[in-house]
Design an enzyme around this catalytic site. Sequence first.
Site, PDB file in Angstrom:
ATOM      1  N   HIS B  69       0.834  -1.204   0.000  1.00  0.00           N
ATOM      2  CA  HIS B  69       0.000   0.000   0.000  1.00  0.00           C
ATOM      3  C   HIS B  69       0.870   1.255   0.000  1.00  0.00           C
ATOM      4  O   HIS B  69       1.344   1.697   1.047  1.00  0.00           O
ATOM      5  CB  HIS B  69      -0.894  -0.032   1.254  1.00  0.00           C
ATOM      6  CG  HIS B  69      -1.938   1.033   1.272  1.00  0.00           C
ATOM      7  ND1 HIS B  69      -3.141   0.864   1.895  1.00  0.00           N
ATOM      8  CD2 HIS B  69      -1.973   2.292   0.768  1.00  0.00           C
ATOM      9  CE1 HIS B  69      -3.882   1.962   1.765  1.00  0.00           C
ATOM     10  NE2 HIS B  69      -3.179   2.850   1.094  1.00  0.00           N
ATOM     11  N   HIS B  71       1.447   5.241  -2.166  1.00  0.00           N
ATOM     12  CA  HIS B  71       0.969   6.221  -3.146  1.00  0.00           C
ATOM     13  C   HIS B  71       2.205   6.803  -3.824  1.00  0.00           C
ATOM     14  O   HIS B  71       2.945   7.550  -3.195  1.00  0.00           O
ATOM     15  CB  HIS B  71       0.147   7.318  -2.458  1.00  0.00           C
ATOM     16  CG  HIS B  71      -1.084   6.782  -1.777  1.00  0.00           C
ATOM     17  ND1 HIS B  71      -2.301   6.699  -2.408  1.00  0.00           N
ATOM     18  CD2 HIS B  71      -1.260   6.264  -0.536  1.00  0.00           C
ATOM     19  CE1 HIS B  71      -3.192   6.165  -1.568  1.00  0.00           C
ATOM     20  NE2 HIS B  71      -2.582   5.896  -0.434  1.00  0.00           N
ATOM     21  N   LEU B  72       2.422   6.421  -5.061  1.00  0.00           N
ATOM     22  CA  LEU B  72       3.617   6.913  -5.751  1.00  0.00           C
ATOM     23  C   LEU B  72       3.309   8.140  -6.613  1.00  0.00           C
ATOM     24  O   LEU B  72       4.203   8.712  -7.217  1.00  0.00           O
ATOM     25  CB  LEU B  72       4.267   5.800  -6.579  1.00  0.00           C
ATOM     26  CG  LEU B  72       4.780   4.596  -5.756  1.00  0.00           C
ATOM     27  CD1 LEU B  72       5.565   3.637  -6.641  1.00  0.00           C
ATOM     28  CD2 LEU B  72       5.631   5.019  -4.564  1.00  0.00           C
ATOM     29  N   ARG B  73       2.063   8.536  -6.668  1.00  0.00           N
ATOM     30  CA  ARG B  73       1.624   9.843  -7.202  1.00  0.00           C
ATOM     31  C   ARG B  73       1.800  10.034  -8.700  1.00  0.00           C
ATOM     32  O   ARG B  73       1.433  11.075  -9.221  1.00  0.00           O
ATOM     33  CB  ARG B  73       2.344  10.992  -6.476  1.00  0.00           C
ATOM     34  CG  ARG B  73       2.208  10.986  -4.965  1.00  0.00           C
ATOM     35  CD  ARG B  73       0.778  11.121  -4.518  1.00  0.00           C
ATOM     36  NE  ARG B  73       0.686  11.338  -3.064  1.00  0.00           N
ATOM     37  CZ  ARG B  73      -0.393  11.077  -2.354  1.00  0.00           C
ATOM     38  NH1 ARG B  73      -1.472  10.581  -2.927  1.00  0.00           N
ATOM     39  NH2 ARG B  73      -0.407  11.308  -1.056  1.00  0.00           N
ATOM     40  N   ASN B 103      -5.075   6.151  -6.980  1.00  0.00           N
ATOM     41  CA  ASN B 103      -5.625   7.516  -6.896  1.00  0.00           C
ATOM     42  C   ASN B 103      -4.662   8.538  -7.506  1.00  0.00           C
ATOM     43  O   ASN B 103      -4.183   9.449  -6.857  1.00  0.00           O
ATOM     44  CB  ASN B 103      -5.985   7.889  -5.458  1.00  0.00           C
ATOM     45  CG  ASN B 103      -4.814   7.801  -4.505  1.00  0.00           C
ATOM     46  OD1 ASN B 103      -3.840   7.096  -4.762  1.00  0.00           O
ATOM     47  ND2 ASN B 103      -4.887   8.529  -3.410  1.00  0.00           N
ATOM     48  N   ASP B 163      -8.935   3.350  -2.866  1.00  0.00           N
ATOM     49  CA  ASP B 163      -8.286   3.896  -1.671  1.00  0.00           C
ATOM     50  C   ASP B 163      -8.123   5.410  -1.715  1.00  0.00           C
ATOM     51  O   ASP B 163      -7.867   5.999  -2.760  1.00  0.00           O
ATOM     52  CB  ASP B 163      -6.913   3.265  -1.475  1.00  0.00           C
ATOM     53  CG  ASP B 163      -6.262   3.742  -0.191  1.00  0.00           C
ATOM     54  OD1 ASP B 163      -6.838   3.492   0.872  1.00  0.00           O
ATOM     55  OD2 ASP B 163      -5.207   4.393  -0.272  1.00  0.00           O
ATOM     56  N   ASN B 289      -5.247   9.807   7.287  1.00  0.00           N
ATOM     57  CA  ASN B 289      -6.549   9.168   7.317  1.00  0.00           C
ATOM     58  C   ASN B 289      -6.401   7.690   6.994  1.00  0.00           C
ATOM     59  O   ASN B 289      -5.906   7.362   5.924  1.00  0.00           O
ATOM     60  CB  ASN B 289      -7.493   9.817   6.303  1.00  0.00           C
ATOM     61  CG  ASN B 289      -8.913   9.311   6.438  1.00  0.00           C
ATOM     62  OD1 ASN B 289      -9.311   8.863   7.506  1.00  0.00           O
ATOM     63  ND2 ASN B 289      -9.669   9.349   5.353  1.00  0.00           N
ATOM     64  N   ASP B 316       1.208   2.711   3.790  1.00  0.00           N
ATOM     65  CA  ASP B 316       0.321   3.774   3.297  1.00  0.00           C
ATOM     66  C   ASP B 316       1.154   5.029   2.990  1.00  0.00           C
ATOM     67  O   ASP B 316       0.736   6.161   3.255  1.00  0.00           O
ATOM     68  CB  ASP B 316      -0.795   4.087   4.297  1.00  0.00           C
ATOM     69  CG  ASP B 316      -1.926   4.908   3.674  1.00  0.00           C
ATOM     70  OD1 ASP B 316      -1.870   5.197   2.463  1.00  0.00           O
ATOM     71  OD2 ASP B 316      -2.866   5.249   4.408  1.00  0.00           O
ATOM     72  N   HIS B 320       3.452  14.252   0.385  1.00  0.00           N
ATOM     73  CA  HIS B 320       2.846  15.550   0.079  1.00  0.00           C
ATOM     74  C   HIS B 320       3.935  16.615   0.100  1.00  0.00           C
ATOM     75  O   HIS B 320       4.872  16.537   0.896  1.00  0.00           O
ATOM     76  CB  HIS B 320       1.780  15.911   1.114  1.00  0.00           C
ATOM     77  CG  HIS B 320       0.543  15.073   1.012  1.00  0.00           C
ATOM     78  ND1 HIS B 320      -0.290  15.099  -0.082  1.00  0.00           N
ATOM     79  CD2 HIS B 320       0.004  14.163   1.865  1.00  0.00           C
ATOM     80  CE1 HIS B 320      -1.295  14.248   0.112  1.00  0.00           C
ATOM     81  NE2 HIS B 320      -1.128  13.658   1.272  1.00  0.00           N
TER      82      HIS B 320
END
Lengths: 311, 443
Positions: B69, B71-73, B103, B163, B289, B316, B320
Amino acid sequence: MREVRGNRRDLLSISSLEKDEIINLLNSARSFAEVSTRSVKKVPALRGKTIVNLFMEPSTRTRMSFELAAKRLSADVVNFSSSTSSLSKGESLKDTAKTIVAMGVDAVVVRHGSAGAPQMMTAWVDCPVINAGDGMHEHPTQALLDLFTIRELLGRLEGLKVAIVGDIDHSRVARSNIHALRKVGAEVLLVAPQSLIPQDIRRMGVEVTGALDEALGWCDVLYLLRIQLERVNESRFPSLREYTLLYGLTEARWFELDPKPLVMHPGPMNRGVEIDSRVADEVESVITGQVAAGVALRMAVLYDLLGGSRG
Amino acid sequence: MTYWGAAVAEGILIKGGRALAFPGGLTGEVDIMVDDGRIKAVEKGIAAGVATVIDASSCVVAPGLVEMHAHLREPGMEYKEDIASGSRAAARGGYSAVFCMPNTEPTIDNSSVAEYVYDRGVNEGLCMVLPHGAITLGRGGETLAPMGEMAACRAGVMGFSDDGAPVSDSEMMRRAMEYACTIGTLIISHSEEMSLSGGGQMNEGYYSTFLGLRGIPPEAEQIGIYRDICLAEKTGAWLHLAHVSTSGSVELVRGAKRRGVRVTCEVAPHHFSLDDSMLVSYDTNLKMNPPLRSRGDVEALLTGLADGTIDVIATDHAPHASHEKETEFDRAQFGVVGLETCLALVLTKVVDPGVLSLEDAIARLTEAPARIMDMGRWGYGTALTEGDDANLVVFNPEYEWTVDPGEFMSRSRNTPYAGWNVRGKVLHTVFKGRLVVTDGELV
């Protein structure tokens, strides 16, 4: 003014103050109250100091009160509010803070809709930061002026029974007053439907009831909070009418009370909602007294942070 | 397309470490010879010959970690992270494979975007970058995404998730689960009842009251999880619950497993190493979150790890940019980076206090996610036997170091662990027989 950073101090919250710091401010405010009764309402204590009122949320009373307090101490005041500033153009709080610092100011008074914003600003500015209300977090000068008013009128704080009625969940005034009253030894009872009581608030050392009548016979001070129509849309209670029925200080409730408690309100009042209009007229002197105390108390805060040898 | 980066011609000899294999457990000191992308030998006293020698004394040599899990954006938010920076961060964190969430902009909801992400990972060549696909088109919750097409493409998508947001419509979730059963894929649920959590900034409890921040009640997660378990029980789908964070959630999963529901779940390191009392700083790096929960929830998560209710530790990883974090708390983005601190946090907060043995803790980072994601398809194994692809992490479990976000390979620095003293450091990472990290630095 626990938050000591080097030799800089801030006023960010009541929760971080010690009892003796609170009492010292109240005592100091008493001397400053005298200044406002003179024909020339000015002392030179902060001459040459510049204070910025950074108000990112609409406010008339608090901003005016801070402005008057600063001017009566002979400080220069600049008002910076979100409708007239670059904040409405999307400038970040950090960049705004850095810009203000670059102009060489001696203190920043911050009102902000986001909890924690004044605390965050302390990382970006090198002068004292004073919290003039941040989101639902705290409004420390309001609580201090409320304590000042209670002490002036009732002569003491310790052991007093204070009921706070209304939208506790959304109220920074309630949070600051709870901390302040508990620190000076008053008992606090919160009165509201459970839907307006935030989670685990009893851990702040307060009691909670849903029955206003239970509180009325008990309290020395009845502190009414402003109720907002938006909360109906959030399903916090069914209607203003029902709120008034259950939690309003109606004529019927007021005229039955004997002895009558000291009634306080942070303003602006919603006549006919949390307080009946006739009752409001009857207790108005206390509420305007709170406003007058606000100027003296804020003079004490500004002087404490900026004046004397620390200047 | 295959991974370039042919093995170092002379091979690599990892000398004197303790091998940790599944099955097999922790061995005594042993040498591992890697050549031509594969494990050539695992035995004592291998002669170096022309091979590059890695001194692994006082180290553990384990299968490369598998992140379920992250987020590699990329595509779309490369200013936060891209597959290059994310791969570097993963390799440095000891990972051989990273599953990334869909996402992105555009959403990974078709084979073209899925293959784009997969190919970008292949080009970087530092770890496998394997996309999860969206359950619904654009993660909009209204139309099923083509799971079959994504499963069949060269990215071989197996996990599907919206997700970042739940599939709020229960009918949609039911049909997605039924469809996933047929395709033979896994539904990864971000379970949350949005009508209860909307606008929340942190865990609801004493600290949200104290700080005047809107609360996210634990019940918002638990209601979501309960619904998803009910639907999985009905449909027979395989449900994997992302980032469980409350004691109630652990209890729901425990009960479901006892009833034989096909459910697995993961926990993130921040949820077992931090709690909501720390938010008194208003540090936006503590905003994520699900939010940091109470001390009691932290204890329940550790218990869930100890008794096997929680299958996987997944970070996760949610990068940012600084301006998205250096702002008012209620305007700051949710999420923390995690790839470069995970192993150390597991060793410091799970192994050191004796919640799990070293073997069991590493299994939650390797064997368990590999089993759930069927990593054999990608030539990834955890047995460390001769002939296997050489995906290895060499870490010193005793090495103490201080987290310095300035040294991160990730493009973003949003970590709450800056300045933390932690134990356990990744020293070397071998990916498909190539040394990609040595002495803690990228090669």
